[in-house]
Design a protein around this motif. Structure first.
Motif, PDB file in Angstrom:
ATOM      1  N   ILE A  74      56.398  44.511  54.196  1.00  0.00           N
ATOM      2  CA  ILE A  74      54.757  45.556  54.862  1.00  0.00           C
ATOM      3  C   ILE A  74      53.345  44.855  53.470  1.00  0.00           C
ATOM      4  O   ILE A  74      52.448  44.563  53.779  1.00  0.00           O
ATOM      5  CB  ILE A  74      54.509  46.801  55.354  1.00  0.00           C
ATOM      6  N   LEU A  75      54.383  45.503  52.372  1.00  0.00           N
ATOM      7  CA  LEU A  75      52.855  45.293  51.227  1.00  0.00           C
ATOM      8  C   LEU A  75      52.854  44.028  50.651  1.00  0.00           C
ATOM      9  O   LEU A  75      51.228  44.221  50.964  1.00  0.00           O
ATOM     10  CB  LEU A  75      53.715  45.705  49.949  1.00  0.00           C
ATOM     11  N   ASN A  76      53.528  42.750  51.120  1.00  0.00           N
ATOM     12  CA  ASN A  76      52.670  41.631  50.586  1.00  0.00           C
ATOM     13  C   ASN A  76      52.355  41.326  52.164  1.00  0.00           C
ATOM     14  O   ASN A  76      50.889  40.382  51.132  1.00  0.00           O
ATOM     15  CB  ASN A  76      54.529  40.203  50.717  1.00  0.00           C
ATOM     16  N   ILE A  77      52.562  40.802  53.132  1.00  0.00           N
ATOM     17  CA  ILE A  77      51.544  41.003  54.070  1.00  0.00           C
ATOM     18  C   ILE A  77      49.990  41.068  53.789  1.00  0.00           C
ATOM     19  O   ILE A  77      49.682  40.631  53.847  1.00  0.00           O
ATOM     20  CB  ILE A  77      52.471  40.820  55.524  1.00  0.00           C
ATOM     21  N   THR A  78      50.132  42.861  53.883  1.00  0.00           N
ATOM     22  CA  THR A  78      48.421  43.057  53.656  1.00  0.00           C
ATOM     23  C   THR A  78      47.927  42.730  51.763  1.00  0.00           C
ATOM     24  O   THR A  78      46.583  42.452  52.355  1.00  0.00           O
ATOM     25  CB  THR A  78      48.686  44.106  53.906  1.00  0.00           C
ATOM     26  N   ARG A  79      48.544  42.626  51.208  1.00  0.00           N
ATOM     27  CA  ARG A  79      47.996  42.907  50.534  1.00  0.00           C
ATOM     28  C   ARG A  79      47.465  41.129  50.042  1.00  0.00           C
ATOM     29  O   ARG A  79      46.466  40.697  49.640  1.00  0.00           O
ATOM     30  CB  ARG A  79      49.132  43.129  48.958  1.00  0.00           C
ATOM     31  N   MET A  80      48.478  39.895  51.192  1.00  0.00           N
ATOM     32  CA  MET A  80      47.674  39.296  50.167  1.00  0.00           C
ATOM     33  C   MET A  80      46.579  38.365  51.657  1.00  0.00           C
ATOM     34  O   MET A  80      46.111  37.135  51.353  1.00  0.00           O
ATOM     35  CB  MET A  80      49.350  37.699  50.723  1.00  0.00           C
ATOM     36  N   THR A  81      47.163  39.406  52.726  1.00  0.00           N
ATOM     37  CA  THR A  81      45.453  39.198  53.807  1.00  0.00           C
ATOM     38  C   THR A  81      44.863  39.408  52.917  1.00  0.00           C
ATOM     39  O   THR A  81      43.357  38.710  53.716  1.00  0.00           O
ATOM     40  CB  THR A  81      46.196  39.525  54.912  1.00  0.00           C
ATOM     41  N   THR A  82      44.813  40.359  51.979  1.00  0.00           N
ATOM     42  CA  THR A  82      43.288  40.867  51.842  1.00  0.00           C
ATOM     43  C   THR A  82      42.766  39.897  50.749  1.00  0.00           C
ATOM     44  O   THR A  82      41.583  40.064  50.507  1.00  0.00           O
ATOM     45  CB  THR A  82      43.597  42.473  50.789  1.00  0.00           C
ATOM     46  N   GLN A  83      43.797  39.384  50.220  1.00  0.00           N
ATOM     47  CA  GLN A  83      42.901  38.527  49.000  1.00  0.00           C
ATOM     48  C   GLN A  83      42.162  37.859  49.691  1.00  0.00           C
ATOM     49  O   GLN A  83      41.423  36.819  49.836  1.00  0.00           O
ATOM     50  CB  GLN A  83      44.596  37.496  48.062  1.00  0.00           C
ATOM     51  N   GLY A  84      43.814  36.653  50.837  1.00  0.00           N
ATOM     52  CA  GLY A  84      42.955  35.692  52.258  1.00  0.00           C
ATOM     53  C   GLY A  84      41.431  36.011  52.339  1.00  0.00           C
ATOM     54  O   GLY A  84      40.823  34.966  52.812  1.00  0.00           O
ATOM     55  N   LEU A  85      40.906  36.773  52.552  1.00  0.00           N
ATOM     56  CA  LEU A  85      39.828  37.093  52.944  1.00  0.00           C
ATOM     57  C   LEU A  85      38.544  37.441  51.724  1.00  0.00           C
ATOM     58  O   LEU A  85      37.389  37.799  52.464  1.00  0.00           O
ATOM     59  CB  LEU A  85      40.276  38.808  53.767  1.00  0.00           C
ATOM     60  N   GLY A  86      38.746  37.374  51.319  1.00  0.00           N
ATOM     61  CA  GLY A  86      38.024  37.855  50.092  1.00  0.00           C
ATOM     62  C   GLY A  86      37.907  38.473  49.192  1.00  0.00           C
ATOM     63  O   GLY A  86      37.514  39.025  47.870  1.00  0.00           O
ATOM     64  N   TYR A  87      39.106  39.549  49.535  1.00  0.00           N
ATOM     65  CA  TYR A  87      38.670  40.989  48.878  1.00  0.00           C
ATOM     66  C   TYR A  87      39.749  41.730  48.141  1.00  0.00           C
ATOM     67  O   TYR A  87      41.030  42.346  47.629  1.00  0.00           O
ATOM     68  CB  TYR A  87      38.984  41.822  49.951  1.00  0.00           C
ATOM     69  N   SER A  88      39.540  40.461  46.566  1.00  0.00           N
ATOM     70  CA  SER A  88      40.569  40.652  45.552  1.00  0.00           C
ATOM     71  C   SER A  88      40.586  41.617  44.861  1.00  0.00           C
ATOM     72  O   SER A  88      42.045  42.658  44.588  1.00  0.00           O
ATOM     73  CB  SER A  88      40.257  39.114  44.948  1.00  0.00           C
ATOM     74  N   GLY A  89      39.566  42.432  44.547  1.00  0.00           N
ATOM     75  CA  GLY A  89      39.688  43.388  44.005  1.00  0.00           C
ATOM     76  C   GLY A  89      40.560  44.906  44.433  1.00  0.00           C
ATOM     77  O   GLY A  89      41.311  45.355  43.815  1.00  0.00           O
ATOM     78  N   ARG A  90      40.390  44.744  45.784  1.00  0.00           N
ATOM     79  CA  ARG A  90      41.043  45.628  47.016  1.00  0.00           C
ATOM     80  C   ARG A  90      42.198  45.678  46.211  1.00  0.00           C
ATOM     81  O   ARG A  90      42.951  46.671  46.931  1.00  0.00           O
ATOM     82  CB  ARG A  90      40.686  46.122  48.200  1.00  0.00           C
ATOM     83  N   ALA A  91      42.865  44.265  46.541  1.00  0.00           N
ATOM     84  CA  ALA A  91      44.602  44.151  46.308  1.00  0.00           C
ATOM     85  C   ALA A  91      44.579  44.409  44.754  1.00  0.00           C
ATOM     86  O   ALA A  91      45.683  44.551  44.877  1.00  0.00           O
ATOM     87  CB  ALA A  91      44.001  42.463  46.576  1.00  0.00           C
ATOM     88  N   PHE A  92      43.670  43.959  43.941  1.00  0.00           N
ATOM     89  CA  PHE A  92      44.536  44.189  42.500  1.00  0.00           C
ATOM     90  C   PHE A  92      44.632  45.149  42.378  1.00  0.00           C
ATOM     91  O   PHE A  92      45.355  46.562  42.268  1.00  0.00           O
ATOM     92  CB  PHE A  92      43.379  43.570  42.394  1.00  0.00           C
ATOM     93  N   PHE A  93      43.704  46.672  43.353  1.00  0.00           N
ATOM     94  CA  PHE A  93      43.941  47.804  42.795  1.00  0.00           C
ATOM     95  C   PHE A  93      45.311  48.464  43.894  1.00  0.00           C
ATOM     96  O   PHE A  93      46.342  48.955  43.062  1.00  0.00           O
ATOM     97  CB  PHE A  93      43.168  48.798  43.735  1.00  0.00           C
ATOM     98  N   SER A  94      46.129  47.713  44.247  1.00  0.00           N
ATOM     99  CA  SER A  94      47.481  47.874  44.908  1.00  0.00           C
ATOM    100  C   SER A  94      48.427  47.153  43.996  1.00  0.00           C
ATOM    101  O   SER A  94      49.454  48.358  44.010  1.00  0.00           O
ATOM    102  CB  SER A  94      47.719  47.596  46.294  1.00  0.00           C
ATOM    103  N   GLY A  95      48.162  46.473  42.679  1.00  0.00           N
ATOM    104  CA  GLY A  95      48.949  46.249  41.744  1.00  0.00           C
ATOM    105  C   GLY A  95      48.856  47.947  40.531  1.00  0.00           C
ATOM    106  O   GLY A  95      49.997  48.054  40.240  1.00  0.00           O
ATOM    107  N   VAL A  96      47.936  47.930  40.476  1.00  0.00           N
ATOM    108  CA  VAL A  96      47.303  48.582  39.951  1.00  0.00           C
ATOM    109  C   VAL A  96      48.810  50.303  39.858  1.00  0.00           C
ATOM    110  O   VAL A  96      49.420  50.998  39.201  1.00  0.00           O
ATOM    111  CB  VAL A  96      45.965  49.389  39.655  1.00  0.00           C
ATOM    112  N   THR A  97      48.546  50.615  41.790  1.00  0.00           N
ATOM    113  CA  THR A  97      49.266  51.968  42.073  1.00  0.00           C
ATOM    114  C   THR A  97      50.719  51.486  41.540  1.00  0.00           C
ATOM    115  O   THR A  97      51.299  52.415  41.309  1.00  0.00           O
ATOM    116  CB  THR A  97      49.353  51.625  43.796  1.00  0.00           C
TER     117      THR A  97
END
Length: 449
Positions: A370-393
């Motif tokens: 779940i983590l990998n698919i949703t994070r990479m989809t978020t990046q692919g849609l152009g929201y890299s900053g939001r995906a980055f915050f999951s890494g911070v978490t």
């Protein structure tokens, strides 16, 4: 061949794209496993600990390289999907310039800080010398790592995941022979394993470059496209830096975890190293499918096809969770047997440590899907900053477990640090991803009015 994924069955398109990528990831992990297996079986458990003592910082640096180049490919996929090839080629050129600059800065910084990094990781004196030799060579090979990852990212952005796989397959076979030659014939020890790895990486990177120059007409760059643009560079960095930092910030938590584990002694370092190699291998399907979903969403974003994005996301999650449940059972019941690849039967304590790490991880492997698919989809849609915050978490979760619980529960806390990070990140990125999909849909519908 360049392949568009804006028509036809989303699942078939993603699986067709993911399969060569999966085989490539498996091969890449294969020569990582071969490094560790030859080192462990030929040079012994202490040498295996030397190679594994810095695995978290390698993940930090190499993850940044892979992340930033993957981010550079997102706009390329978007403009390929929209059919704007002129703009796509200008982004390819500017991405190459930024990748070269990144290679110079990161390689120099890492080589100069190598001693300091190993001290921060609390590497023990008995394995320090070999750990330094191995890590320094890996750092000096970073330009080749960036070269391959950028060129393969560009090829995948235009739908070609097959070619990078073929070159990686050749370099994986080459790495086997180089490992044996450098370690057994030349007697170069741990440094020889690193030399074999970066040489194989260099071959795959150069092969990708030659292929693009000779065969990939869609990526040929006419003079009008070879112009450095501050606006283009800024957009690429806006996509690439958060993606690269997301990998790195995740690895910081892993570094804290590894530092805590290194302090438990060489038995747990060796067991953790063996378990990590197996974990990285079984993660390959997650990486392949999440990359396929990301490229799929980027191309369909460029084409303005929101319904396909939503469908692709749901099907990608279903496949990833199903695989996570299957792989988890293998880790739970077969972890000790798999660890024999790296450690002899006589090293029972090391085998027990590796098996425990894998068993504890197996119960929660579905969450990583779940983590990998949703994070990479978020990046692919152009929201890299939001995906980055999951890494911070993830970083905070691993850090808290390592600093607060290893002292009380020892190696058991290490065995549950990853799972804690995955679950915490999922609680943030899964709903965020679906929100981003709805946001893209609203923009798409607005543009059509």
């Amino acid at each position: 061949m360049s392949t568009s994924m804006i028509n036809g069955s989303p699942l078939k398109a993603m699986l067709r794209f993911a399969m060569p990528l999966l085989f490539g990831n498996l091969l890449q992990q294969t020569y990582n496993i071969i490094d560790a297996a030859i080192v462990g079986q030929v040079l012994g458990a202490d040498a295996l600990a030397s190679v594994g003592a810095s695995s978290s910082v390698q993940f930090l640096v190499l993850g940044f390289c892979m992340g930033i180049t993957a981010g550079f490919g997102i706009p390329v996929a978007k403009f390929f999907g929209s059919g704007d090839y002129q703009k796509m080629k200008n982004y390819v050129y500017n991405g190459a310039v930024l990748t070269a600059g990144t290679a110079a800065i990161v390689t120099t910084a890492c080589a100069l800080l190598c001693h300091w990094i190993l001290n921060i990781l609390s590497v023990q004196p008995d394995i320090y010398k070999n750990a330094y030799a191995y890590l320094l060579v890996i750092f000096l090979g970073l330009p080749f790592t960036l070269m391959y990852n950028y060129l393969s990212s560009i090829l995948r952005s235009v739908g070609d995941s097959r070619t990078p796989f073929l070159f990686l397959a050749f370099s994986a076979v080459l790495n086997i022979f180089l490992d044996l030659f450098c370690i057994i014939v030349l007697g170069w020890g741990c440094a020889g394993a690193a030399i074999a790895t970066i040489t194989a990486q260099a071959v795959s990177g150069i092969a990708c470059l030659v292929y693009i120059i000779k065969k990939k007409e869609i990526l040929w760059l006419p003079s009008e496209c070879r112009k450095v643009s501050s606006r283009t560079a800024k957009e690429l960095l806006t996509m690439g830096l958060p993606t690269g930092l997301q990998y790195s910030i995740t690895a910081i938590g892993s570094m804290v975890m590894q530092s805590a584990n290194n302090g438990l002694g060489s038995i747990y370092v060796s067991g953790f190293t063996a378990g990590m190699r197996i974990k990285q291998f079984t993660m390959c399907p997650f990486d392949a499918m999440s990359t396929a979903v990301s490229v799929f969403c980027s191309q369909n974003l460029g084409a303005g096809k929101y319904d396909r994005i939503k469908q692709g996301l749901k099907e990608g999650i279903a496949i990833a969770v199903g695989y996570g449940l299957f792989a988890g059972l293998i880790l739970i019941f077969g972890g000790r047997t798999l660890s024999l690849i790296f450690v002899s039967r006589e090293a029972a304590d090391v085998l027990n440590a590796s098996a425990k790490y894998l068993r504890c991880m197996g119960y929660f492997y579905w969450a990583l899907g779940i983590l990998n698919i949703t994070r990479m989809t978020t990046q692919g849609l152009g929201y890299s900053g939001r995906a980055f915050f999951s890494g911070v978490t993830e970083m905070f979760a691993r850090t808290i477990v390592s600093l607060c619980f290893v002292g009380m529960f020892g190696y058991t806390a290490i065995c549950f640090a990853d799972q804690t990070a995955w679950l915490c990140a999922c609680l943030y990125i899964a709903p965020t991803c679906f929100y981003c999909v709805k946001k893209v849909a609203s923009h798409t519908q607005y543009d059509l009015q």
